[in-house]
Write a protein that holds these residues in place. Structure first.
Motif, PDB file in Angstrom:
ATOM      1  N   VAL A 157     -14.818 -70.419 -13.392  1.00 24.03           N
ATOM      2  CA  VAL A 157     -13.670 -69.670 -12.873  1.00 24.03           C
ATOM      3  C   VAL A 157     -14.103 -68.269 -12.448  1.00 24.03           C
ATOM      4  CG1 VAL A 157     -11.461 -68.613 -13.513  1.00 24.03           C
ATOM      5  CG2 VAL A 157     -11.953 -70.969 -14.168  1.00 24.03           C
ATOM      6  N   ALA A 158     -14.957 -67.636 -13.242  1.00 22.49           N
ATOM      7  CA  ALA A 158     -15.431 -66.295 -12.919  1.00 22.49           C
ATOM      8  C   ALA A 158     -16.226 -66.286 -11.615  1.00 22.49           C
ATOM      9  CB  ALA A 158     -16.277 -65.745 -14.066  1.00 22.49           C
ATOM     10  N   VAL A 159     -17.046 -67.309 -11.402  1.00 21.38           N
ATOM     11  CA  VAL A 159     -17.799 -67.417 -10.152  1.00 21.38           C
ATOM     12  C   VAL A 159     -16.849 -67.542  -8.959  1.00 21.38           C
ATOM     13  CG1 VAL A 159     -19.306 -68.943  -8.803  1.00 21.38           C
ATOM     14  CG2 VAL A 159     -19.917 -68.342 -11.145  1.00 21.38           C
ATOM     15  N   GLU A 160     -15.852 -68.384  -9.113  1.00 20.13           N
ATOM     16  CA  GLU A 160     -14.882 -68.570  -8.026  1.00 20.13           C
ATOM     17  C   GLU A 160     -14.147 -67.268  -7.740  1.00 20.13           C
ATOM     18  OE1 GLU A 160     -12.821 -70.480  -5.021  1.00 20.13           O
ATOM     19  OE2 GLU A 160     -14.584 -71.135  -6.164  1.00 20.13           O
ATOM     20  N   ASN A 161     -13.755 -66.547  -8.781  1.00 18.49           N
ATOM     21  CA  ASN A 161     -13.070 -65.270  -8.580  1.00 18.49           C
ATOM     22  C   ASN A 161     -13.987 -64.244  -7.922  1.00 18.49           C
ATOM     23  OD1 ASN A 161     -10.680 -66.200  -9.674  1.00 18.49           O
ATOM     24  ND2 ASN A 161     -11.133 -65.471 -11.740  1.00 18.49           N
ATOM     25  N   ALA A 162     -15.266 -64.223  -8.329  1.00 19.86           N
ATOM     26  CA  ALA A 162     -16.218 -63.294  -7.729  1.00 19.86           C
ATOM     27  C   ALA A 162     -16.398 -63.588  -6.241  1.00 19.86           C
ATOM     28  CB  ALA A 162     -17.561 -63.374  -8.453  1.00 19.86           C
ATOM     29  N   ARG A 163     -16.432 -64.849  -5.887  1.00 17.19           N
ATOM     30  CA  ARG A 163     -16.585 -65.206  -4.478  1.00 17.19           C
ATOM     31  C   ARG A 163     -15.334 -64.852  -3.672  1.00 17.19           C
ATOM     32  NH1 ARG A 163     -19.707 -71.006  -5.529  1.00 17.19           N
ATOM     33  NH2 ARG A 163     -21.753 -70.048  -5.961  1.00 17.19           N
ATOM     34  N   LYS A 164     -14.169 -64.981  -4.289  1.00 11.29           N
ATOM     35  CA  LYS A 164     -12.942 -64.567  -3.614  1.00 11.29           C
ATOM     36  C   LYS A 164     -12.936 -63.060  -3.382  1.00 11.29           C
ATOM     37  CE  LYS A 164      -9.965 -68.296  -5.342  1.00 11.29           C
ATOM     38  NZ  LYS A 164      -8.823 -68.637  -6.252  1.00 11.29           N
ATOM     39  N   ARG A 165     -13.399 -62.295  -4.390  1.00  9.76           N
ATOM     40  CA  ARG A 165     -13.466 -60.843  -4.224  1.00  9.76           C
ATOM     41  C   ARG A 165     -14.450 -60.466  -3.129  1.00  9.76           C
ATOM     42  NH1 ARG A 165     -13.870 -60.942  -9.849  1.00  9.76           N
ATOM     43  NH2 ARG A 165     -15.989 -60.085  -9.761  1.00  9.76           N
ATOM     44  N   GLN A 166     -15.583 -61.164  -3.096  1.00 10.25           N
ATOM     45  CA  GLN A 166     -16.556 -60.888  -2.041  1.00 10.25           C
ATOM     46  C   GLN A 166     -15.945 -61.110  -0.656  1.00 10.25           C
ATOM     47  OE1 GLN A 166     -20.472 -62.789  -2.672  1.00 10.25           O
ATOM     48  NE2 GLN A 166     -19.881 -63.002  -4.814  1.00 10.25           N
ATOM     49  N   ALA A 167     -15.215 -62.202  -0.511  1.00 12.79           N
ATOM     50  CA  ALA A 167     -14.587 -62.496   0.778  1.00 12.79           C
ATOM     51  C   ALA A 167     -13.561 -61.425   1.138  1.00 12.79           C
ATOM     52  CB  ALA A 167     -13.928 -63.872   0.732  1.00 12.79           C
ATOM     53  N   ALA A 168     -12.788 -60.973   0.142  1.00  8.28           N
ATOM     54  CA  ALA A 168     -11.776 -59.939   0.404  1.00  8.28           C
ATOM     55  C   ALA A 168     -12.434 -58.623   0.799  1.00  8.28           C
ATOM     56  CB  ALA A 168     -10.899 -59.746  -0.833  1.00  8.28           C
ATOM     57  N   TYR A 169     -13.505 -58.242   0.105  1.00  5.57           N
ATOM     58  CA  TYR A 169     -14.194 -56.992   0.431  1.00  5.57           C
ATOM     59  C   TYR A 169     -14.885 -57.081   1.792  1.00  5.57           C
ATOM     60  CZ  TYR A 169     -13.420 -55.766  -4.465  1.00  5.57           C
ATOM     61  OH  TYR A 169     -12.847 -55.488  -5.678  1.00  5.57           O
ATOM     62  N   ALA A 170     -15.423 -58.232   2.097  1.00  5.36           N
ATOM     63  CA  ALA A 170     -16.059 -58.402   3.407  1.00  5.36           C
ATOM     64  C   ALA A 170     -15.026 -58.254   4.524  1.00  5.36           C
ATOM     65  CB  ALA A 170     -16.736 -59.769   3.494  1.00  5.36           C
ATOM     66  N   ASP A 171     -13.837 -58.799   4.306  1.00  3.69           N
ATOM     67  CA  ASP A 171     -12.766 -58.660   5.293  1.00  3.69           C
ATOM     68  C   ASP A 171     -12.338 -57.200   5.411  1.00  3.69           C
ATOM     69  OD1 ASP A 171     -10.721 -59.931   7.067  1.00  3.69           O
ATOM     70  OD2 ASP A 171      -9.338 -59.094   5.591  1.00  3.69           O
ATOM     71  N   GLU A 172     -12.254 -56.507   4.268  1.00  6.47           N
ATOM     72  CA  GLU A 172     -11.893 -55.087   4.300  1.00  6.47           C
ATOM     73  C   GLU A 172     -12.939 -54.280   5.058  1.00  6.47           C
ATOM     74  OE1 GLU A 172     -10.864 -51.402   1.204  1.00  6.47           O
ATOM     75  OE2 GLU A 172     -11.417 -53.396   0.439  1.00  6.47           O
ATOM     76  N   LEU A 173     -14.212 -54.584   4.830  1.00  8.29           N
ATOM     77  CA  LEU A 173     -15.283 -53.872   5.534  1.00  8.29           C
ATOM     78  C   LEU A 173     -15.195 -54.094   7.043  1.00  8.29           C
ATOM     79  CD1 LEU A 173     -18.423 -54.300   3.253  1.00  8.29           C
ATOM     80  CD2 LEU A 173     -17.459 -52.148   4.089  1.00  8.29           C
ATOM     81  N   ARG A 174     -14.902 -55.310   7.459  1.00 13.00           N
ATOM     82  CA  ARG A 174     -14.767 -55.583   8.893  1.00 13.00           C
ATOM     83  C   ARG A 174     -13.641 -54.748   9.504  1.00 13.00           C
ATOM     84  NH1 ARG A 174     -16.125 -60.909   7.228  1.00 13.00           N
ATOM     85  NH2 ARG A 174     -13.927 -61.428   6.913  1.00 13.00           N
ATOM     86  N   GLN A 175     -12.534 -54.621   8.786  1.00 17.07           N
ATOM     87  CA  GLN A 175     -11.418 -53.823   9.285  1.00 17.07           C
ATOM     88  C   GLN A 175     -11.784 -52.341   9.359  1.00 17.07           C
ATOM     89  OE1 GLN A 175      -7.762 -54.623   7.156  1.00 17.07           O
ATOM     90  NE2 GLN A 175      -8.181 -56.803   7.035  1.00 17.07           N
ATOM     91  N   ILE A 176     -12.499 -51.847   8.346  1.00 17.73           N
ATOM     92  CA  ILE A 176     -12.905 -50.438   8.346  1.00 17.73           C
ATOM     93  C   ILE A 176     -13.895 -50.169   9.471  1.00 17.73           C
ATOM     94  CG2 ILE A 176     -14.083 -48.652   7.017  1.00 17.73           C
ATOM     95  CD1 ILE A 176     -12.986 -49.987   4.480  1.00 17.73           C
ATOM     96  N   GLU A 177     -14.829 -51.099   9.652  1.00 22.33           N
ATOM     97  CA  GLU A 177     -15.814 -50.918  10.734  1.00 22.33           C
ATOM     98  C   GLU A 177     -15.137 -50.903  12.091  1.00 22.33           C
ATOM     99  OE1 GLU A 177     -18.471 -54.093   9.980  1.00 22.33           O
ATOM    100  OE2 GLU A 177     -19.561 -53.059   8.374  1.00 22.33           O
ATOM    101  N   ALA A 178     -14.109 -51.728  12.266  1.00 20.99           N
ATOM    102  CA  ALA A 178     -13.363 -51.699  13.528  1.00 20.99           C
ATOM    103  C   ALA A 178     -12.663 -50.360  13.701  1.00 20.99           C
ATOM    104  CB  ALA A 178     -12.338 -52.839  13.552  1.00 20.99           C
ATOM    105  N   GLN A 179     -12.125 -49.792  12.613  1.00 19.99           N
ATOM    106  CA  GLN A 179     -11.480 -48.483  12.688  1.00 19.99           C
ATOM    107  C   GLN A 179     -12.495 -47.396  13.019  1.00 19.99           C
ATOM    108  OE1 GLN A 179      -9.572 -47.279   9.068  1.00 19.99           O
ATOM    109  NE2 GLN A 179      -8.522 -45.527  10.010  1.00 19.99           N
ATOM    110  N   LEU A 180     -13.681 -47.484  12.415  1.00 19.69           N
ATOM    111  CA  LEU A 180     -14.731 -46.516  12.710  1.00 19.69           C
ATOM    112  C   LEU A 180     -15.151 -46.578  14.168  1.00 19.69           C
ATOM    113  CD1 LEU A 180     -16.953 -46.858   9.503  1.00 19.69           C
ATOM    114  CD2 LEU A 180     -15.595 -44.859  10.181  1.00 19.69           C
ATOM    115  N   ASP A 181     -15.204 -47.785  14.719  1.00 18.86           N
ATOM    116  CA  ASP A 181     -15.537 -47.926  16.133  1.00 18.86           C
ATOM    117  C   ASP A 181     -14.490 -47.246  17.018  1.00 18.86           C
ATOM    118  OD1 ASP A 181     -17.801 -49.336  15.500  1.00 18.86           O
ATOM    119  OD2 ASP A 181     -16.884 -51.318  15.784  1.00 18.86           O
ATOM    120  N   GLN A 182     -13.220 -47.328  16.613  1.00 18.28           N
ATOM    121  CA  GLN A 182     -12.159 -46.681  17.376  1.00 18.28           C
ATOM    122  C   GLN A 182     -12.216 -45.154  17.236  1.00 18.28           C
ATOM    123  OE1 GLN A 182      -8.544 -48.396  15.903  1.00 18.28           O
ATOM    124  NE2 GLN A 182      -8.813 -50.341  16.993  1.00 18.28           N
TER     125      GLN A 182
END
Length: 345
Positions: free
Chosen positions: A68-93
């Motif tokens: 369960v902890a592994v699955e939760n860690a992978r979900k957090r990784q996916a959420a943070y990766a999505d957040e980083l993509r959004q921030i990088e798009a904002q930085l580009d703007q």
């Protein structure tokens, strides 16, 4: 009484006795053949090594928690990766806007605003220019502040993602250690890998309730066991209900008082392969029934919260898959050749 009458009375008595014996004998002989067999309420000693069961329970719970902890860690990784993509798009703007601020600062220099104010033709012109410069400063400061905040958010998201990756690696190490411990314990009872019982078309059970983080809640034996006069945990009752609902409705016995394993804790059930109760080794259609039941339980192990399954000299454990299983006594109960054993977390 005359001799002839005594003879007739003796003959009648003999005939009556014979008829009574025939009738009584026929009733006794016919009774078991026509009555529904009464299945036993327990299996007695099912065999197995207490150390093995203890190891499987502890490693099973550890493995499930780490999974369960592994699955939760992978979900957090996916959420943070999505957040980083959004921030990088904002930085580009923000990049072109911040670039304009930098060019303007370079072109005007520090004396620029002061010169603009000193060159005012009148007090009103001075105020107008001052307000204009203030608006420009506010705009530029806002752009720079947004850039700074975006960079900070990106840094925090990356650090959190790195922490999630590290947590996943730690939990994977825990799972590997639990798997190794289970392998060692299973080596006591055979332990060789088998093809086991798998059926991709097995029905799908409704999942047991979980905590918000995906883990299984701790439960006590506080539900009535419909198969005995004992109790079950809510999760065990759910597994029993789902198994019956999906067609595996032969004789079952769950709670059993005494012993160190899951039955007295309300976390285990024995599913008879034969319709009338626990008998000898299951064969033909009865064995097919057991095969299908074991495959169903394995396919739904995560949904139902299963610790392990034993059937026909084989044991399935989440960390190891199907393994050969032998016991000291070698009878149908010990070898689990007349019933499928289910233990739940």
């Amino acid at each position: 009484m005359t001799r002839s009458r005594r003879q007739r009375f003796s003959l009648a008595l003999t005939l009556l006795t014979a008829v009574s014996m025939l009738v009584g004998g026929a009733a006794v002989a016919a009774g078991p053949a026509s009555a529904t067999p009464s299945p036993p309420t327990t299996l007695g000693d099912e065999g197995g090594n207490p150390l093995l069961r203890d190891v499987l329970e502890s490693t099973g719970r550890g493995y499930a928690a780490a999974s369960v902890a592994v699955e939760n860690a992978r979900k957090r990784q996916a959420a943070y990766a999505d957040e980083l993509r959004q921030i990088e798009a904002q930085l580009d703007q923000l990049a072109p806007e911040v670039g304009e601020v930098a060019v303007s600062a370079y072109r005007i220099g520090r004396i620029g605003p002061l010169s603009a104010l000193l060159g005012s033709a009148s007090p009103d012109d001075f105020m107008d220019r001052a307000e204009g410069l203030d608006l420009i400063a506010q705009r530029d400061n806002s752009k720079l502040r947004r850039l700074h905040e975006a960079r900070n958010r990106a840094s925090r998201a990356k650090a959190a993602a790195d922490a999630a990756v590290a947590d996943e690696q730690r939990q994977l190490s825990v799972m590997a250690a639990q798997k190794e411990a289970a392998e060692r314990a299973l080596s006591l009872v055979g332990g060789a890998a088998t093809e086991g019982f798998v059926n991709a078309s097995s029905p799908v059970a409704a999942p047991a309730p979980r905590n918000r983080d995906g883990s299984l809640p701790a439960q006590s034996c506080n539900r009535d066991d419909p198969t005995t006069v004992g109790c079950l945990t809510p999760r065990a009752l759910h597994a029993l209900t789902e198994t019956r609902r999906l067609g595996f409705d032969r004789y079952v016995s769950c709670y059993r008082a005494g012993g160190p394993f899951e039955h007295p804790k309300g976390r285990a059930c024995d599913f008879s392969a034969q319709p009338g109760g626990f008998g000898g080794n299951a064969t033909d259609g009865d064995k097919t029934y057991g095969n299908n039941l074991a495959a169903f339980l394995v396919r739904n192990a995560d949904r139902l919260g299963i610790l392990y399954v034993i059937w026909y000299r084989q044991i399935w454990f989440p960390a190891t898959g199907w393994k050969a299983y032998s016991s000291a006594k070698g009878d149908p109960s010990s070898d689990h050749t007349n019933h499928v054993h289910l233990s739940l977390l």
